[in-house]
Design an enzyme around this catalytic site. Structure first.
Site: not given
Length: 151
Positions: A22, A118, A69, A30, A79, A136
């Protein structure tokens, strides 16, 4: 083959998804993402792959077994486009639709600036690279919980 398991979920991916706890984060990316170098910095330590499919198809398969979650506001992250953080390209709209289908409701997909993404990715449990060639097509997901039967 296993009954009820999407065939895109190979043994290595299933192992990692099962091992996550959890709150652990998963990167789905990509082909342009620095997947191998970032994967080496994650808990799992090696790159996983779901090749030859779009990010949306891979995420659809992943979310067929992975709960998101509900304890955090950013369980699904995309992103952001450099210089255009509010723009949501088609690849991200497809993933948004896959998330909403999997969760049975509209689920917020939170934008994060590229370099901040990142940094978050480096702290993830694992990285799964897809065959997505559109820009993206990179996402972070936080694993949720499955309640006991009857709750």
């Amino acid at each position: 083959m296993l009954k009820g398991i999407n065939p895109l979920l190979n043994a290595d991916v299933l192992h990692a998804l099962r091992a996550m706890g959890h709150g652990d984060r998963l990167v789905v990316c990509d082909t342009n993402f620095p997947a191998d170098s970032i994967a080496r910095q994650t808990v799992f330590g090696e790159l996983l792959r779901i090749d030859n499919v779009s990010t949306a198809k891979a995420i659809e398969a992943i979310l067929s077994v992975l709960p998101l979650d509900t304890f955090v506001d950013d369980a699904a992250i995309r992103m952001e486009i450099v210089g255009q953080p509010q723009e949501v390209p088609p690849v991200q709209r497809e993933v948004q639709a896959a998330i909403d289908r999997a969760e049975g409701r509209a689920w917020p997909l939170v934008g994060v600036e590229r370099h901040a993404f990142y940094e978050k990715a480096k702290t993830a449990y694992c990285v799964i690279a897809t065959g997505e060639r559109r820009f993206y097509g990179c996402f972070l997901f936080s694993k949720g919980v499955i309640a006991p039967d009857g709750e």
